[in-house]
Design a protein around this motif. Structure first.
Motif, PDB file in Angstrom:
ATOM      1  N   ALA A 263     -41.231   2.342 -28.760  1.00 41.85           N
ATOM      2  CA  ALA A 263     -42.103   1.515 -27.917  1.00 41.85           C
ATOM      3  C   ALA A 263     -41.509   1.419 -26.516  1.00 41.85           C
ATOM      4  O   ALA A 263     -40.311   1.650 -26.305  1.00 41.85           O
ATOM      5  N   ARG A 264     -42.389   1.064 -25.566  1.00 39.86           N
ATOM      6  CA  ARG A 264     -41.980   0.799 -24.188  1.00 39.86           C
ATOM      7  C   ARG A 264     -42.405  -0.621 -23.839  1.00 39.86           C
ATOM      8  O   ARG A 264     -43.525  -1.026 -24.168  1.00 39.86           O
ATOM      9  N   TRP A 265     -41.506  -1.361 -23.183  1.00 42.05           N
ATOM     10  CA  TRP A 265     -41.780  -2.760 -22.869  1.00 42.05           C
ATOM     11  C   TRP A 265     -41.154  -3.113 -21.529  1.00 42.05           C
ATOM     12  O   TRP A 265     -40.296  -2.399 -21.008  1.00 42.05           O
ATOM     13  N   ARG A 266     -41.580  -4.236 -20.976  1.00 43.46           N
ATOM     14  CA  ARG A 266     -41.005  -4.732 -19.727  1.00 43.46           C
ATOM     15  C   ARG A 266     -40.915  -6.251 -19.767  1.00 43.46           C
ATOM     16  O   ARG A 266     -41.620  -6.910 -20.543  1.00 43.46           O
ATOM     17  N   ILE A 267     -40.045  -6.787 -18.909  1.00 46.84           N
ATOM     18  CA  ILE A 267     -39.875  -8.242 -18.783  1.00 46.84           C
ATOM     19  C   ILE A 267     -40.834  -8.730 -17.704  1.00 46.84           C
ATOM     20  O   ILE A 267     -40.688  -8.386 -16.531  1.00 46.84           O
ATOM     21  N   THR A 268     -41.808  -9.525 -18.090  1.00 47.79           N
ATOM     22  CA  THR A 268     -42.811 -10.012 -17.135  1.00 47.79           C
ATOM     23  C   THR A 268     -42.558 -11.453 -16.703  1.00 47.79           C
ATOM     24  O   THR A 268     -43.005 -11.865 -15.627  1.00 47.79           O
ATOM     25  N   ASP A 269     -41.873 -12.199 -17.542  1.00 45.80           N
ATOM     26  CA  ASP A 269     -41.564 -13.599 -17.211  1.00 45.80           C
ATOM     27  C   ASP A 269     -40.060 -13.811 -17.436  1.00 45.80           C
ATOM     28  O   ASP A 269     -39.629 -14.165 -18.542  1.00 45.80           O
TER      29      ASP A 269
ATOM     30  N   GLY B  52     -41.715 -13.759 -22.904  1.00 46.86           N
ATOM     31  CA  GLY B  52     -41.709 -13.220 -21.554  1.00 46.86           C
ATOM     32  C   GLY B  52     -41.709 -11.706 -21.516  1.00 46.86           C
ATOM     33  O   GLY B  52     -41.270 -11.096 -20.548  1.00 46.86           O
ATOM     34  N   ILE B  53     -42.212 -11.096 -22.567  1.00 45.32           N
ATOM     35  CA  ILE B  53     -42.191  -9.637 -22.722  1.00 45.32           C
ATOM     36  C   ILE B  53     -43.623  -9.114 -22.779  1.00 45.32           C
ATOM     37  O   ILE B  53     -44.494  -9.723 -23.403  1.00 45.32           O
ATOM     38  N   GLU B  54     -43.838  -7.969 -22.161  1.00 46.71           N
ATOM     39  CA  GLU B  54     -45.115  -7.256 -22.261  1.00 46.71           C
ATOM     40  C   GLU B  54     -44.862  -5.912 -22.924  1.00 46.71           C
ATOM     41  O   GLU B  54     -44.055  -5.110 -22.450  1.00 46.71           O
ATOM     42  N   LEU B  55     -45.562  -5.678 -24.024  1.00 47.98           N
ATOM     43  CA  LEU B  55     -45.490  -4.365 -24.680  1.00 47.98           C
ATOM     44  C   LEU B  55     -46.456  -3.422 -23.977  1.00 47.98           C
ATOM     45  O   LEU B  55     -47.639  -3.727 -23.826  1.00 47.98           O
ATOM     46  N   VAL B  56     -45.957  -2.278 -23.555  1.00 48.89           N
ATOM     47  CA  VAL B  56     -46.772  -1.308 -22.826  1.00 48.89           C
ATOM     48  C   VAL B  56     -47.340  -0.245 -23.758  1.00 48.89           C
ATOM     49  O   VAL B  56     -48.488   0.174 -23.626  1.00 48.89           O
ATOM     50  N   ASP B  57     -46.545   0.178 -24.731  1.00 47.33           N
ATOM     51  CA  ASP B  57     -46.996   1.273 -25.595  1.00 47.33           C
ATOM     52  C   ASP B  57     -46.186   1.280 -26.881  1.00 47.33           C
ATOM     53  O   ASP B  57     -45.007   0.899 -26.895  1.00 47.33           O
ATOM     54  N   ILE B  58     -46.825   1.693 -27.961  1.00 46.35           N
ATOM     55  CA  ILE B  58     -46.159   1.930 -29.245  1.00 46.35           C
ATOM     56  C   ILE B  58     -46.576   3.313 -29.720  1.00 46.35           C
ATOM     57  O   ILE B  58     -47.761   3.652 -29.725  1.00 46.35           O
ATOM     58  N   ARG B  59     -45.604   4.111 -30.111  1.00 48.26           N
ATOM     59  CA  ARG B  59     -45.877   5.471 -30.586  1.00 48.26           C
ATOM     60  C   ARG B  59     -45.138   5.728 -31.894  1.00 48.26           C
ATOM     61  O   ARG B  59     -44.047   5.205 -32.110  1.00 48.26           O
ATOM     62  N   ILE B  60     -45.762   6.557 -32.734  1.00 52.44           N
ATOM     63  CA  ILE B  60     -45.096   7.038 -33.946  1.00 52.44           C
ATOM     64  C   ILE B  60     -44.401   8.344 -33.588  1.00 52.44           C
ATOM     65  O   ILE B  60     -45.047   9.341 -33.272  1.00 52.44           O
ATOM     66  N   LYS B  61     -43.072   8.331 -33.608  1.00 51.02           N
ATOM     67  CA  LYS B  61     -42.322   9.531 -33.247  1.00 51.02           C
ATOM     68  C   LYS B  61     -42.396  10.592 -34.341  1.00 51.02           C
ATOM     69  O   LYS B  61     -42.570  11.770 -34.062  1.00 51.02           O
TER      70      LYS B  61
END
Length: 320
Positions: A89-95, A192-201
């Motif tokens: 997954a890819r995530w970022r800190i938004t808060d 305070g986290i936003e999930l951007v994408d989830i992928r099955i590797k």
């Protein structure tokens, strides 16, 4: 002495002034804390900022995308196929403020994401058929293998037929991963986290299922090879049949032509013989008699003739 004190004071003032400023780089965001408690709003813009030295500290957080990699899990699908599922997954800190208050740092955030994403992945994999997870939504089986069935009809099929018959894909892997993202994204904002994408590797069968899949693949390839060999034998028999037919036709035509040539030659020879011997019948009779004399000796037969026989006519004439 006074000079040294002045220098020391200047050094302390310089250190205080230097520690009063902090720089936020591009791709970073910061929170100022005082005795461990956040002060003011998070700083998200890059640049030079001020803080009270000694009693205030700065916590820096990434503003760029971060990576989460889960551990492969063994999960059963809805059709009871046990598979290993490896997700990322890819995530970022938004808060940053809420992030600091709830998980403190990236390690704590990854631990929370482990619980959230693994739970969502397990639920959705268990709720879907294997074909939905490994195929895309636009995949269609081959026409000769196409078999569309509803859930009710699937339960009525025998186990062997249900395993062998391909299904029509409704969502596909992309649809399932989007649903994973939608469900997990509902739980991450509280940290305070936003999930951007989830992928099955990667998806792989467990060992027992893998062996059955390999055997099925081998059986399918053997069936195709047997079919190709059968078609090859049929084509070979057809070619040999055509060859034998053509050979018989050519042989028949050649034999007929040879007989025609031989008959014409025999007729012409007979005509020549007739013309030649017709010029002197007595010479022809002498020639044929002498030839019979030459062919006469035969150990397997006995011929009784009188001396008055025409067979000895020319022998008698030689005695005179």
């Amino acid at each position: 002495m006074k000079g040294k004190v002045a220098i020391a004071v200047l050094v302390l003032i310089g250190i205080a002034v230097y520690s009063s400023f902090f720089i936020v780089n591009e791709g970073e965001q910061a929170i100022v804390t005082q005795f461990g408690k956040p002060i003011g709003e998070p700083t998200k813009k890059a640049g030079l900022n001020f803080k009270i030295p000694i009693i205030q500290k700065v916590q820096f957080f990434e503003k760029r995308l971060l990576k989460w990699d889960g551990s492969p899990n063994q999960i059963p699908t809805r059709d009871k196929k046990y598979i290993w599922v490896d997700t990322t997954a890819r995530w970022r800190i938004t808060d940053p403020l809420r992030f600091l208050q709830t998980v403190a740092n990236e390690r704590g955030a990854l631990s929370r994401l482990d619980d959230i994403i693994d739970s969502v992945v397990r639920d959705l994999v268990s709720a879907n058929l294997l074909v939905e997870i490994v195929r895309s939504a636009d995949w269609k089986p081959k026409p000769e293998e196409y078999y569309n069935r509803t859930q009710t009809s699937a339960t009525e099929q025998s186990k062997e037929t249900a395993e062998a018959a391909p299904l029509v894909v409704q969502q596909g892997r992309l649809g399932i991963t989007r649903e994973m993202l939608a469900q997990a994204s509902k739980l991450t904002p509280r940290y305070g986290i936003e999930l951007v994408d989830i992928r099955i590797k990667r998806i792989n069968y467990v060992e027992s299922v893998r062996e059955r899949v390999f055997q099925r693949m081998i059986s399918e390839r053997e069936r195709i090879a047997s079919q190709l060999r059968s078609e090859g034998e049929g084509a070979r028999a057809e070619i040999l049949g055509q060859m034998q037919k053509e050979l018989a036709r050519i042989t028949s035509q050649a034999f007929r032509r040879a007989q025609e040539i031989k008959g014409a030659a025999d007729a012409e020879a007979t005509q020549i013989y007739g013309q030649a011997y017709g010029r002197d019948p007595a010479f022809y009779a002498l020639s044929r008699t002498l030839q019979s004399y030459e062919d006469y000796p035969n150990t397997d037969s006995t011929m009784l003739l009188t001396t008055d026989s025409e067979f000895f006519k020319y022998l008698k004439s030689t005695e005179r």
